[in-house]
Motif scaffolding. Structure first.
Motif, short mmCIF file in Angstrom:
data_model
loop_
_atom_site.label_atom_id
_atom_site.label_comp_id
_atom_site.label_asym_id
_atom_site.label_seq_id
_atom_site.Cartn_x
_atom_site.Cartn_y
_atom_site.Cartn_z
N HIS A 91 0.72 -1.00 -0.14
CA HIS A 91 -0.01 -0.15 0.59
C HIS A 91 1.03 1.23 0.05
CE1 HIS A 91 -3.50 -2.30 -0.06
NE2 HIS A 91 -3.63 -3.06 0.88
N ALA A 127 -12.45 4.97 9.89
CA ALA A 127 -12.03 6.53 9.40
C ALA A 127 -11.73 7.62 10.33
CB ALA A 127 -13.31 6.59 8.21
N ARG A 130 -8.47 7.04 12.08
CA ARG A 130 -7.64 7.54 11.11
C ARG A 130 -6.90 8.75 11.00
NH1 ARG A 130 -7.67 6.62 7.06
NH2 ARG A 130 -9.65 5.73 6.30
N PRO A 136 -2.63 6.51 7.12
CA PRO A 136 -3.28 5.86 5.77
C PRO A 136 -4.28 5.45 5.43
CG PRO A 136 -1.34 5.01 6.64
CD PRO A 136 -1.16 5.91 7.46
N CYS A 137 -4.77 5.09 4.98
CA CYS A 137 -6.02 4.00 4.33
C CYS A 137 -5.87 2.72 5.13
CB CYS A 137 -6.42 3.38 3.45
SG CYS A 137 -7.43 2.63 2.25
N GLU A 141 -11.32 -0.16 5.08
CA GLU A 141 -11.56 0.69 3.61
C GLU A 141 -10.42 -0.15 2.48
OE1 GLU A 141 -11.63 5.41 3.43
OE2 GLU A 141 -9.40 4.76 3.98
N ARG A 142 -8.85 -1.06 2.82
CA ARG A 142 -8.97 -1.45 1.57
C ARG A 142 -9.96 -2.82 0.91
NH1 ARG A 142 -3.00 -1.00 4.33
NH2 ARG A 142 -4.11 -2.38 5.81
#
Length: 145
Positions: A91, A127, A130, A136-137, A141-142
């Motif tokens: 990522h 989210a 974070r 990051p993501c 989400e991933r």
């Protein structure tokens, strides 16, 4: 409680560039803010041990990135540094960031959230955290991408 008092156990060799003190400090602050002071311990280990834990407690014979074990007072998180390194490379961010993402994800599970059964609540909470923590993501989400 200082960051040195937080139960963060390193059973795997971390790359030298990863500051244990920085991870301890992040974990201590995250537990205080996200888990609202619940008693949470974190083990950072290797794929072999995560596979054993996953097999023993979930009946799944494979390594995973993070496992959460709730208890009345809070619980425990186990993280594979091997998975963290692979996911960070995949990522495009650092292992340090990936370990922090996994700590957050595990801690949210210990607060009672479960992305496998809720209607997006954990994804929204993850989210927000974070963003506040500058990460990051995240995992949820991933998985959706």
């Amino acid at each position: 409680m200082s960051a040195d008092d937080i139960p963060l156990l390193f059973r795997a060799s971390l790359p030298r560039r990863l500051p244990r003190k920085g991870l301890r400090s992040f974990f201590a602050g995250m537990v205080k803010r996200v888990a609202r002071g619940r008693e949470i311990a974190c083990l950072i280990t290797d794929d072999r041990e995560l596979r054993q834990l996953n097999r023993r407690f979930r009946g799944a014979n494979y390594s995973t990135d993070v496992l959460s074990f709730p208890s009345d007072a809070g619980g425990e998180i186990a993280i594979s540094v091997d998975r963290a390194a692979a996911q960070a490379a995949e990522h495009g961010h650092s292992i340090d960031e990936e370990l922090r993402i996994l700590m957050l994800h595990g801690a949210l599970h210990l607060t009672g959230l479960d992305h496998e059964t809720d209607a997006g609540e954990m994804a929204a909470v993850e989210a927000r955290w974070r963003k506040r923590l500058g990460l990051p993501c995240g995992l949820i989400e991933r998985a959706r991408a």
